[in-house]
Design a protein around this motif. Sequence first.
Motif, PDB file in Angstrom:
ATOM      1  N   HIS A  89       0.839  -1.201   0.000  1.00 37.88           N
ATOM      2  CA  HIS A  89       0.000   0.000   0.000  1.00 37.88           C
ATOM      3  C   HIS A  89       0.876   1.253   0.000  1.00 37.88           C
ATOM      4  N   MET A  90       1.926   1.263   0.807  1.00 33.69           N
ATOM      5  CA  MET A  90       2.801   2.430   0.899  1.00 33.69           C
ATOM      6  C   MET A  90       3.597   2.641  -0.389  1.00 33.69           C
ATOM      7  N   ILE A  91       4.012   1.561  -1.048  1.00 35.13           N
ATOM      8  CA  ILE A  91       4.720   1.697  -2.327  1.00 35.13           C
ATOM      9  C   ILE A  91       3.822   2.414  -3.329  1.00 35.13           C
ATOM     10  N   ARG A  92       2.578   1.967  -3.404  1.00 38.32           N
ATOM     11  CA  ARG A  92       1.621   2.611  -4.317  1.00 38.32           C
ATOM     12  C   ARG A  92       1.366   4.063  -3.897  1.00 38.32           C
ATOM     13  N   LEU A  93       1.198   4.295  -2.607  1.00 33.54           N
ATOM     14  CA  LEU A  93       0.934   5.640  -2.108  1.00 33.54           C
ATOM     15  C   LEU A  93       2.062   6.601  -2.455  1.00 33.54           C
ATOM     16  N   HIS A  94       3.311   6.199  -2.207  1.00 35.17           N
ATOM     17  CA  HIS A  94       4.464   7.052  -2.513  1.00 35.17           C
ATOM     18  C   HIS A  94       4.527   7.360  -4.009  1.00 35.17           C
ATOM     19  N   THR A  95       4.320   6.360  -4.825  1.00 35.35           N
ATOM     20  CA  THR A  95       4.376   6.563  -6.274  1.00 35.35           C
ATOM     21  C   THR A  95       3.265   7.508  -6.723  1.00 35.35           C
ATOM     22  N   LEU A  96       2.057   7.275  -6.237  1.00 38.30           N
ATOM     23  CA  LEU A  96       0.937   8.136  -6.607  1.00 38.30           C
ATOM     24  C   LEU A  96       1.124   9.568  -6.101  1.00 38.30           C
ATOM     25  N   ASP A  97       1.730   9.739  -4.917  1.00 38.12           N
ATOM     26  CA  ASP A  97       2.024  11.085  -4.413  1.00 38.12           C
ATOM     27  C   ASP A  97       2.849  11.863  -5.435  1.00 38.12           C
ATOM     28  N   CYS A  98       3.915  11.225  -5.919  1.00 35.12           N
ATOM     29  CA  CYS A  98       4.798  11.885  -6.894  1.00 35.12           C
ATOM     30  C   CYS A  98       4.067  12.167  -8.198  1.00 35.12           C
ATOM     31  N   LEU A  99       3.389  11.165  -8.724  1.00 34.25           N
ATOM     32  CA  LEU A  99       2.717  11.332 -10.015  1.00 34.25           C
ATOM     33  C   LEU A  99       1.602  12.365  -9.940  1.00 34.25           C
ATOM     34  N   ASN A 100       0.843  12.364  -8.848  1.00 34.61           N
ATOM     35  CA  ASN A 100      -0.207  13.372  -8.685  1.00 34.61           C
ATOM     36  C   ASN A 100       0.374  14.779  -8.592  1.00 34.61           C
ATOM     37  N   ALA A 101       1.504  14.919  -7.918  1.00 32.54           N
ATOM     38  CA  ALA A 101       2.156  16.235  -7.833  1.00 32.54           C
ATOM     39  C   ALA A 101       2.600  16.702  -9.215  1.00 32.54           C
ATOM     40  N   MET A 102       3.065  15.778 -10.050  1.00 31.86           N
ATOM     41  CA  MET A 102       3.458  16.129 -11.414  1.00 31.86           C
ATOM     42  C   MET A 102       2.252  16.614 -12.212  1.00 31.86           C
ATOM     43  N   VAL A 103       1.152  15.916 -12.075  1.00 33.79           N
ATOM     44  CA  VAL A 103      -0.062  16.309 -12.788  1.00 33.79           C
ATOM     45  C   VAL A 103      -0.521  17.691 -12.320  1.00 33.79           C
ATOM     46  N   ARG A 104      -0.515  17.920 -11.005  1.00 35.07           N
ATOM     47  CA  ARG A 104      -0.929  19.223 -10.468  1.00 35.07           C
ATOM     48  C   ARG A 104      -0.006  20.352 -10.923  1.00 35.07           C
ATOM     49  N   SER A 105       1.253  20.033 -11.146  1.00 31.51           N
ATOM     50  CA  SER A 105       2.205  21.065 -11.576  1.00 31.51           C
ATOM     51  C   SER A 105       1.917  21.553 -12.990  1.00 31.51           C
ATOM     52  N   GLU A 106       1.203  20.753 -13.753  1.00 34.26           N
ATOM     53  CA  GLU A 106       0.877  21.039 -15.149  1.00 34.26           C
ATOM     54  C   GLU A 106       2.112  21.135 -16.032  1.00 34.26           C
ATOM     55  N   LYS A 107       3.250  20.646 -15.557  1.00 36.49           N
ATOM     56  CA  LYS A 107       4.445  20.584 -16.393  1.00 36.49           C
ATOM     57  C   LYS A 107       4.364  19.315 -17.238  1.00 36.49           C
ATOM     58  N   GLN A 108       4.921  19.381 -18.416  1.00 35.38           N
ATOM     59  CA  GLN A 108       4.942  18.238 -19.312  1.00 35.38           C
ATOM     60  C   GLN A 108       6.352  17.652 -19.338  1.00 35.38           C
ATOM     61  N   TYR A 109       6.462  16.347 -19.147  1.00 38.68           N
ATOM     62  CA  TYR A 109       7.748  15.661 -19.178  1.00 38.68           C
ATOM     63  C   TYR A 109       7.728  14.599 -20.276  1.00 38.68           C
ATOM     64  N   ASP A 110       8.875  14.426 -20.907  1.00 37.48           N
ATOM     65  CA  ASP A 110       9.000  13.351 -21.887  1.00 37.48           C
ATOM     66  C   ASP A 110       9.243  12.021 -21.189  1.00 37.48           C
ATOM     67  N   TYR A 111       9.959  12.073 -20.072  1.00 33.96           N
ATOM     68  CA  TYR A 111      10.279  10.861 -19.322  1.00 33.96           C
ATOM     69  C   TYR A 111      10.188  11.136 -17.834  1.00 33.96           C
ATOM     70  N   VAL A 112       9.713  10.146 -17.097  1.00 35.34           N
ATOM     71  CA  VAL A 112       9.672  10.193 -15.643  1.00 35.34           C
ATOM     72  C   VAL A 112      10.386   8.949 -15.140  1.00 35.34           C
ATOM     73  N   ILE A 113      11.422   9.159 -14.353  1.00 35.23           N
ATOM     74  CA  ILE A 113      12.177   8.055 -13.752  1.00 35.23           C
ATOM     75  C   ILE A 113      11.624   7.874 -12.344  1.00 35.23           C
ATOM     76  N   VAL A 114      11.164   6.675 -12.019  1.00 33.55           N
ATOM     77  CA  VAL A 114      10.622   6.366 -10.699  1.00 33.55           C
ATOM     78  C   VAL A 114      11.553   5.364 -10.034  1.00 33.55           C
ATOM     79  N   THR A 115      12.099   5.742  -8.882  1.00 31.82           N
ATOM     80  CA  THR A 115      13.006   4.839  -8.172  1.00 31.82           C
ATOM     81  C   THR A 115      12.997   5.165  -6.684  1.00 31.82           C
ATOM     82  N   ARG A 116      13.658   4.336  -5.931  1.00 33.77           N
ATOM     83  CA  ARG A 116      13.805   4.559  -4.495  1.00 33.77           C
ATOM     84  C   ARG A 116      14.975   5.500  -4.234  1.00 33.77           C
ATOM     85  N   PRO A 117      14.921   6.287  -3.178  1.00 31.91           N
ATOM     86  CA  PRO A 117      16.039   7.175  -2.870  1.00 31.91           C
ATOM     87  C   PRO A 117      17.248   6.460  -2.284  1.00 31.91           C
ATOM     88  N   ASP A 118      17.122   5.166  -2.004  1.00 30.86           N
ATOM     89  CA  ASP A 118      18.266   4.415  -1.480  1.00 30.86           C
ATOM     90  C   ASP A 118      18.799   3.422  -2.511  1.00 30.86           C
TER      91      ASP A 118
END
Length: 142
Positions: A89-118
């Motif tokens: 649940h937390m893995i999905r939550l963290h990923t969705l937090d980032c992706l939702n923030a990107m959508v809210r920013s209204e910035k357009q990206y060609d690529y999104v790299i999703v990874t752990r900070p460690d």
Amino acid sequence: IRKKGIMTSSFLRGERRNAQRVALCLRGMANMHHVVRDNIKANVIDALGVEDVYVSTYEYDKIDEFKEFYKPCHIRLHTHSRDTRDVYHMIRLHTLDCLNAMVRSEKQYDYVIVTRPDASFEFDFARLFEEKAIGTASIDNR
């Protein structure tokens, strides 16, 4: 260089970097970031020309150092739970937090790299993409 979601090694060598917009989503535990942060900076942020960093992680004692190093345009901090039933649940939550923030920013990206900070990257991204095409997913926020 980019055809229907395919990234090639010429993009990774920087030949088209100025034409591509790349974002990084760091999601999950960050308490070991001091061990791998230089690796992520060199092999992901600098190598791919990352413009914006989005973070969803847990509160911990060195979070100010983490924020100073990555300078995220978005960060959301959660309280860590020791209940292992929450892991997926937390893995999905963290990923969705980032992706939702990107959508809210209204910035357009060609690529999104999703990874752990460690995570540590000890391979040459350019070699990886010479052999294989990497597919991407798009989020339409219209």
